[in-house]
Design a protein around this motif. Structure first.
Motif, mmCIF file in Angstrom:
data_model
loop_
_atom_site.group_PDB
_atom_site.id
_atom_site.type_symbol
_atom_site.label_atom_id
_atom_site.label_comp_id
_atom_site.label_asym_id
_atom_site.label_seq_id
_atom_site.Cartn_x
_atom_site.Cartn_y
_atom_site.Cartn_z
ATOM 1 N N GLU A 182 0.827 -1.215 0.000
ATOM 2 C CA GLU A 182 0.000 0.000 0.000
ATOM 3 C C GLU A 182 0.861 1.265 0.000
ATOM 4 O O GLU A 182 0.492 2.282 -0.590
ATOM 5 C CB GLU A 182 -0.997 0.019 1.165
ATOM 6 C CG GLU A 182 -0.400 0.216 2.552
ATOM 7 C CD GLU A 182 0.155 -1.060 3.206
ATOM 8 O OE1 GLU A 182 0.582 -0.978 4.374
ATOM 9 O OE2 GLU A 182 0.148 -2.128 2.547
ATOM 10 N N ARG A 195 2.098 1.733 -3.532
ATOM 11 C CA ARG A 195 1.017 2.294 -4.360
ATOM 12 C C ARG A 195 0.876 3.795 -4.131
ATOM 13 O O ARG A 195 0.646 4.557 -5.067
ATOM 14 C CB ARG A 195 -0.306 1.578 -4.072
ATOM 15 C CG ARG A 195 -0.390 0.196 -4.716
ATOM 16 C CD ARG A 195 -1.805 -0.346 -4.696
ATOM 17 N NE ARG A 195 -2.283 -0.597 -3.348
ATOM 18 C CZ ARG A 195 -2.114 -1.742 -2.692
ATOM 19 N NH1 ARG A 195 -1.480 -2.749 -3.277
ATOM 20 N NH2 ARG A 195 -2.587 -1.889 -1.475
ATOM 21 N N LYS A 196 1.032 4.207 -2.880
ATOM 22 C CA LYS A 196 0.942 5.639 -2.561
ATOM 23 C C LYS A 196 2.063 6.412 -3.262
ATOM 24 O O LYS A 196 1.835 7.469 -3.854
ATOM 25 C CB LYS A 196 1.023 5.834 -1.046
ATOM 26 C CG LYS A 196 0.812 7.255 -0.572
ATOM 27 C CD LYS A 196 0.816 7.307 0.958
ATOM 28 C CE LYS A 196 0.498 8.684 1.468
ATOM 29 N NZ LYS A 196 0.509 8.719 2.951
ATOM 30 N N GLU A 232 3.716 5.452 -5.956
ATOM 31 C CA GLU A 232 3.479 5.395 -7.401
ATOM 32 C C GLU A 232 2.415 6.398 -7.838
ATOM 33 O O GLU A 232 2.503 6.966 -8.927
ATOM 34 C CB GLU A 232 3.096 3.970 -7.805
ATOM 35 C CG GLU A 232 4.287 3.020 -7.742
ATOM 36 C CD GLU A 232 3.907 1.550 -7.737
ATOM 37 O OE1 GLU A 232 2.693 1.232 -7.779
ATOM 38 O OE2 GLU A 232 4.833 0.710 -7.684
ATOM 39 N N SER A 233 1.414 6.626 -6.990
ATOM 40 C CA SER A 233 0.356 7.589 -7.343
ATOM 41 C C SER A 233 0.904 9.014 -7.424
ATOM 42 O O SER A 233 0.339 9.864 -8.114
ATOM 43 C CB SER A 233 -0.795 7.520 -6.340
ATOM 44 O OG SER A 233 -0.419 8.111 -5.099
ATOM 45 N N ILE A 234 2.015 9.259 -6.758
ATOM 46 C CA ILE A 234 2.673 10.568 -6.832
ATOM 47 C C ILE A 234 3.585 10.640 -8.054
ATOM 48 O O ILE A 234 3.557 11.599 -8.825
ATOM 49 C CB ILE A 234 3.513 10.820 -5.556
ATOM 50 C CG1 ILE A 234 2.616 10.914 -4.316
ATOM 51 C CG2 ILE A 234 4.379 12.075 -5.696
ATOM 52 C CD1 ILE A 234 3.378 10.828 -2.999
ATOM 53 N N HIS A 290 4.165 8.333 -10.817
ATOM 54 C CA HIS A 290 3.814 7.900 -12.177
ATOM 55 C C HIS A 290 3.222 9.000 -13.059
ATOM 56 O O HIS A 290 3.625 9.119 -14.231
ATOM 57 C CB HIS A 290 2.884 6.687 -12.128
ATOM 58 C CG HIS A 290 3.577 5.425 -11.714
ATOM 59 N ND1 HIS A 290 2.937 4.235 -11.531
ATOM 60 C CD2 HIS A 290 4.885 5.175 -11.433
ATOM 61 C CE1 HIS A 290 3.802 3.307 -11.173
ATOM 62 N NE2 HIS A 290 4.987 3.860 -11.092
ATOM 63 N N PRO A 291 2.300 9.828 -12.564
ATOM 64 C CA PRO A 291 1.787 10.896 -13.446
ATOM 65 C C PRO A 291 2.880 11.880 -13.886
ATOM 66 O O PRO A 291 2.856 12.362 -15.028
ATOM 67 C CB PRO A 291 0.733 11.605 -12.581
ATOM 68 C CG PRO A 291 0.336 10.596 -11.561
ATOM 69 C CD PRO A 291 1.578 9.786 -11.284
ATOM 70 N N ARG A 336 4.890 10.281 -16.644
ATOM 71 C CA ARG A 336 4.160 10.299 -17.927
ATOM 72 C C ARG A 336 4.283 11.654 -18.609
ATOM 73 O O ARG A 336 4.383 11.735 -19.839
ATOM 74 C CB ARG A 336 2.695 9.954 -17.711
ATOM 75 C CG ARG A 336 2.535 8.587 -17.165
ATOM 76 C CD ARG A 336 1.605 7.662 -17.862
ATOM 77 N NE ARG A 336 1.718 6.360 -17.212
ATOM 78 C CZ ARG A 336 1.169 6.079 -16.032
ATOM 79 N NH1 ARG A 336 0.468 6.972 -15.389
ATOM 80 N NH2 ARG A 336 1.330 4.889 -15.512
ATOM 81 N N THR A 361 1.304 -1.025 -14.778
ATOM 82 C CA THR A 361 0.668 0.300 -14.768
ATOM 83 C C THR A 361 -0.197 0.529 -16.011
ATOM 84 O O THR A 361 -0.569 1.658 -16.296
ATOM 85 C CB THR A 361 1.741 1.407 -14.677
ATOM 86 O OG1 THR A 361 2.608 1.300 -15.822
ATOM 87 C CG2 THR A 361 2.554 1.297 -13.400
#
Length: 196
Positions: free
Chosen positions: A74, A77-78, A80-82, A84-85, A88, A116
């Motif tokens: 978890e 995931r937190k 990665e949520s910061i 990954h965008p 990109r 992803t």
């Protein structure tokens, strides 16, 4: 612009393959390198907010961050949520730059491409692979690597067999650099015959 995704589990030769692609004149956007730059830049304050005490002098301290993540899914995931965008955004800038330079093929080097859903941004995907024994020996030779960390990293990644099923092309990297380079050139010609 033909977007070729490059991925592979840890220790399967993905980074060496990316280096060979660059030598062949193909532009490569390296998601890991983008992360390193973001850790020294605009991601640092966001990571500090989510994981206090992990940033020093404006740069993410990877060892402190690893401690804060503590192998927990978890927390990964937190993070990665910061990150990954932001990666990109960097990727889209690299694609635009390659187009301006006249390239018609770019490689998107993404370790967690399938995990992803990054394959949706690609025209084809190339997966690097080796035997499990070769993979483990390569990874365990890295400084600071432990069995626990190796298995935590593997558990975050889609199994190699599943990646190979989803790939448009597979590059076996355990036979040495000359063989891998020859195989890579043949794969490029097959995947993007009008572009390479």
């Amino acid at each position: 612009m033909f977007r070729l995704g490059l991925t592979g589990s840890i220790g399967t030769g993905k980074s060496a393959t990316a280096a060979m692609l660059r030598e062949l004149g193909v532009p490569v956007h390296d998601a890991d390198a983008a992360v390193h730059a973001l850790y020294r830049g605009r991601a640092a304050p966001l990571i500090e907010e989510a994981f206090p005490g992990t940033v020093k002098d404006g740069e993410v301290d990877r060892r402190k961050l690893a401690g804060a993540l503590d192998g927990k899914a978890e927390r990964f995931r937190k993070l990665e949520s910061i990150v990954h965008p932001l990666v990109r955004e960097e990727e889209e800038q690299a694609i635009a730059q390659a187009q301006r330079a006249g390239h018609r093929l770019i490689v998107l080097d993404v370790p967690l491409l399938f995990e992803t859903k990054g394959e949706n941004r690609c025209d084809a995907v190339l997966v690097t692979t080796v035997s499990p024994a070769t993979q483990e020996s390569r990874v365990m030779a890295r400084p600071g690597m432990t069995q626990e960390l190796f298995h935590a990293l593997l558990n975050r990644q889609m199994p190699d067999a599943e990646k190979r099923k989803r790939a448009h092309a597979i590059l076996e990297t355990s036979r040495g650099f000359p063989a891998a380079r020859n195989d890579l050139q043949a794969l490029l010609r097959a995947l993007a015959p009008r572009l390479y």
